[in-house]
Enzyme design. Structure first.
Site, PDB file in Angstrom:
ATOM      1  N   CYS A  95      -4.600  -3.360 -14.433  1.00  0.00           N
ATOM      2  CA  CYS A  95      -4.293  -2.164 -13.761  1.00  0.00           C
ATOM      3  C   CYS A  95      -3.322  -2.483 -12.602  1.00  0.00           C
ATOM      4  O   CYS A  95      -2.979  -1.460 -10.993  1.00  0.00           O
ATOM      5  CB  CYS A  95      -6.062  -1.418 -12.869  1.00  0.00           C
ATOM      6  N   HIS A 128       1.091  -0.890   0.321  1.00  0.00           N
ATOM      7  CA  HIS A 128       0.142  -0.495   0.035  1.00  0.00           C
ATOM      8  C   HIS A 128       0.485   1.750  -0.124  1.00  0.00           C
ATOM      9  O   HIS A 128       0.747   2.026  -0.175  1.00  0.00           O
ATOM     10  CB  HIS A 128      -0.856   0.213   1.406  1.00  0.00           C
ATOM     11  N   ASP A 173      -1.910  -8.273  -7.043  1.00  0.00           N
ATOM     12  CA  ASP A 173      -1.998  -9.822  -6.452  1.00  0.00           C
ATOM     13  C   ASP A 173      -2.130 -11.018  -7.189  1.00  0.00           C
ATOM     14  O   ASP A 173      -1.737 -11.537  -6.757  1.00  0.00           O
ATOM     15  CB  ASP A 173      -3.808  -9.057  -6.062  1.00  0.00           C
ATOM     16  N   GLU A 192      -7.841 -11.914 -10.412  1.00  0.00           N
ATOM     17  CA  GLU A 192      -6.308 -10.984 -10.006  1.00  0.00           C
ATOM     18  C   GLU A 192      -6.378 -12.439  -8.989  1.00  0.00           C
ATOM     19  O   GLU A 192      -5.508 -12.396  -7.955  1.00  0.00           O
ATOM     20  CB  GLU A 192      -6.321  -9.708  -8.797  1.00  0.00           C
TER      21      GLU A 192
HETATM   22  C1  PEP Z   1      -4.214  -5.344  -7.898  1.00  0.00           C
HETATM   23  O1  PEP Z   1      -4.314  -6.264  -7.139  1.00  0.00           O
HETATM   24  O2  PEP Z   1      -2.933  -5.146  -9.344  1.00  0.00           O
HETATM   25  C2  PEP Z   1      -5.202  -4.055  -8.253  1.00  0.00           C
HETATM   26  C3  PEP Z   1      -4.681  -3.537  -8.902  1.00  0.00           C
HETATM   27  O3  PEP Z   1      -5.283  -3.638  -6.842  1.00  0.00           O
HETATM   28  P1  PEP Z   1      -4.942  -3.097  -5.354  1.00  0.00           P
HETATM   29  O4  PEP Z   1      -3.222  -3.445  -5.819  1.00  0.00           O
HETATM   30  O5  PEP Z   1      -5.539  -2.080  -4.933  1.00  0.00           O
HETATM   31  O6  PEP Z   1      -5.237  -4.881  -4.270  1.00  0.00           O
HETATM   32 MG    MG Z   2      -6.004  -6.510  -5.894  1.00  0.00          MG
END
Ligand code: PEP
Ligand code: MG
Length: 589
Positions: free
Chosen positions: A507, A194, A460, A436
């Site tokens: 993403c 994060h 993920d 994911e």
């Molecule tokens: C991911 O898991 O790639 C994603 C974009 O979501 P987050 O990083 O919020 O888990």
């Molecule tokens: Mg994710």
């Protein structure tokens, strides 16, 4: 003091030089706030008032304990009263308020920290245990000097600071936007933790996984954070400072080097178009996203909206927030992700122990399916906002078609009730799946028949495929986006989507990494969604190469057997095809 170089995991690029601010929830540290000459007397008065108030509180507690338990137990608080009467401590604070012209709470927190350190280092066990009393009384006085919920408030920050912490929770970083925070350095965390994501969205460099930075660094130490190399340098020598200052200057000069392509399409030299979108963490990012050359938002992480509050956001509040984002970005698309609670994202308003939602636990869509009340409120808000612009909806952490159908079942119920109430919404709002989880990736052919689009969440997907915790610095070296297993999965997801003629986006953080983006382009990815700071560089890359060249590269790397080989091979190819995409000061040395 001699220079200390700490090595961690590079999390967000750039270089920052400035003072350290140790953020520790157990501690009583308050961000520095400068005061004017004429405020000195009122700060001193506030301090004395807080001391008196604290004394009264302690006496009241003592009386209560004497009455309800015993006078002996009440004596425990004598130590607190002694600290409150300690003339040395009081004089120290008064002197420093006058001399350093800092707020009473800021000076007091620094003095108390010094006291706590002295107590903690004493040989005598009894005295050493008094550290807890110093900490306790410190908290009480600070609480009386300022609203406790603002102990870590960055609103009044007068100095540029580098945040050093064991870890940063989303609820910490969410309050740091536009607040003179110039870098992050944390003991724990991996490349897609994060802190890394948030640092990129704030546009500040970050190094995570430093293991024990909080032990080596003290408050106010001068630091250099090198986000590309993953280095934090404390007490740098003059020579090191000079090198980094000039490096910083060079990066600054190159900042706008791709500005001329901002409004041009992301189109390869042989005419193949892709879409480049931005990831949105906080609505405050909208102005920079609009300036970034992004064609909309490919991932709107809605959990940040639920943070730092004791209640859940109402339907109306959510509706207004989503509507405003939709309006600001139209005619481009905004892909809203439904609540992704759990893993590394927690919200204060749901008082459930954190270990209920680890990465393999009841997170994201699993939580929403268990709490349809919370899910439905969000879905209603999203549907209502859908008439304000071009919204798409996607569900996180779907592991198979059953979950997708259940989520859509709830969505249909919400749609039905809106129809009954004659509340308008976009009947054709596309609904997609984040891929994911490996089980979703392996059944992408089934999901593609019912989903309107896919968005691959590689942050993920990589952790689940390689069994590597994305937030753990000890396994960060094993977190390999270029691992053949990951690349094969991504390729198969894209192919499965295309077979059913649905668009496939990505993403996760890897879409903003030039070498990996070149491979993804070769796999025929339709949409790249990333931190807005990476958009122009990736657009430049796309505009500099032929789709055919990227495809040849992608085919070649699929026959390689190790992530390192893939990385080496694709880096060499990128340098050959688009050397200007890299700049010498951005490249990892
Ligand atoms: C991911 O898991 O790639 C994603 C974009 O979501 P987050 O990083 O919020 O888990
Ligand atoms: Mg994710």
């Amino acid at each position: 003091m001699s220079e200390i170089v700490l090595k961690g995991v590079p999390a967000a690029p750039g270089i920052a030089c400035g003072s350290a601010f140790i953020l520790d929830k157990q501690d009583f540290i308050v961000p520095p706030r400068a005061i004017l000459d004429e405020e000195v007397q009122s700060e001193i008065a506030r301090f004395e008032e807080a001391l008196n108030k604290t004394r009264e509180e302690i006496r009241t507690i003592q009386k209560k304990i004497t009455r309800e338990i015993s006078p002996q137990h009440a004596q425990i608080f004598d130590a607190h009263l002694l600290i409150l009467q300690d003339q040395l401590l009081i004089d120290d604070v008064l002197k420093r308020i006058k001399k350093e012209k800092l707020s009473a709470e800021c000076v007091l927190s620094q003095v108390l920290k010094k006291y706590a350190k002295v107590f903690a280092s004493l040989e005598d066990e009894y005295l050493r245990e008094r550290t807890a009393d110093v900490n306790d009384i410190g908290r009480r006085i600070l609480k009386n000097l300022m609203d406790e919920s603002r102990l870590h408030d960055f609103e009044n920050l007068t100095e540029e600071l580098i945040i050093v912490a064991h870890d940063l929770a989303p609820s910490d970083t969410v309050s740091m936007y536009n607040k003179n925070i110039i870098a992050f350095a944390t003991d724990i965390g991996g490349p897609t933790s994060h802190t890394a994501i948030m640092a990129k969205s704030l546009g500040v460099p970050a190094v995570v996984g430093l293991k024990d930075a909080t032990l080596h660094i003290s408050n106010q130490d001068y630091l250099i954070v090198d986000g590309r190399m993953g280095l934090v340098i404390a007490h740098p020598t003059e020579a090191t400072r000079a090198i980094y200052k000039s490096e910083q200057g060079r990066i600054e000069a190159l900042k706008d080097r791709f500005a001329d392509i901002r409004d041009l399409p992301a189109e390869t030299t042989d005419g193949h178009k892709v879409t480049i979108r931005a990831n949105l963490e906080l609505p405050e990012e909208i102005p920079s996203i609009k300036k970034s050359g992004a064609s909309g938002i490919g991932l709107y992480r809605t959990e940040y909206f639920y943070m730092n509050r004791m209640d859940l956001p109402s339907e109306e509040e959510q509706y207004e927030a989503y509507r405003d984002v939709a309006r600001a970005i139209r005619p481009h698309t905004v892909t809203i992700r439904s609540l992704d609670l759990g893993g590394d994202k927690f919200i204060s308003s749901i008082q459930i122990p954190r270990d209920m939602y680890p990465f393999l636990g009841c997170r994201a869509i699993r939580f929403c399916l268990e709490r349809p009340d919370i899910f439905k409120t969000q879905l209603r808000a999203i549907l209502r906002a859908s008439v304000a612009g071009n919204l798409k909806l996607m569900y996180p952490m779907i592991s198979g078609i059953g979950e997708f159908r259940r989520a859509n079942g709830i969505l249909n119920e919400v749609k039905e009730s809106l129809r009954d109430e004659k509340i308008p919404f976009d009947e054709k709002m596309p609904v997609g799946v984040m891929i994911e989880v490996p089980s979703a990736a392996l059944t992408a052919d089934i999901l593609a028949k019912e989903a309107d689009f896919f968005s691959i969440g590689t942050n993920d997907l990589i952790q689940y495929t390689l069994a590597v915790d994305r937030g753990n610095e000890k396994t960060a070296h094993l977190y390999e986006p270029s691992h053949p297993a990951v690349l094969r999965l991504i390729k198969s997801i894209i192919d499965a989507g295309h077979k059913e003629k649905i668009p496939v986006g990505l993403c996760g953080e890897m879409s903003g990494e030039p070498v990996l983006a070149l491979i993804l382009l070769g796999f025929h990815l339709d949409e790249f969604s990333m931190s807005s700071s990476s958009i122009l560089q990736i657009k430049k890359l796309v505009r500099s190469v032929g789709q055919k060249d990227a495809r040849n590269l992608a085919n070649q790397i699929l026959s390689l057997s190790m992530g390192e080989e893939v990385q080496e091979f694709a880096t060499a190819k990128l340098k050959e095809l688009a050397p200007h995409v890299f700049s010498p000061s951005e490249e990892k040395r």
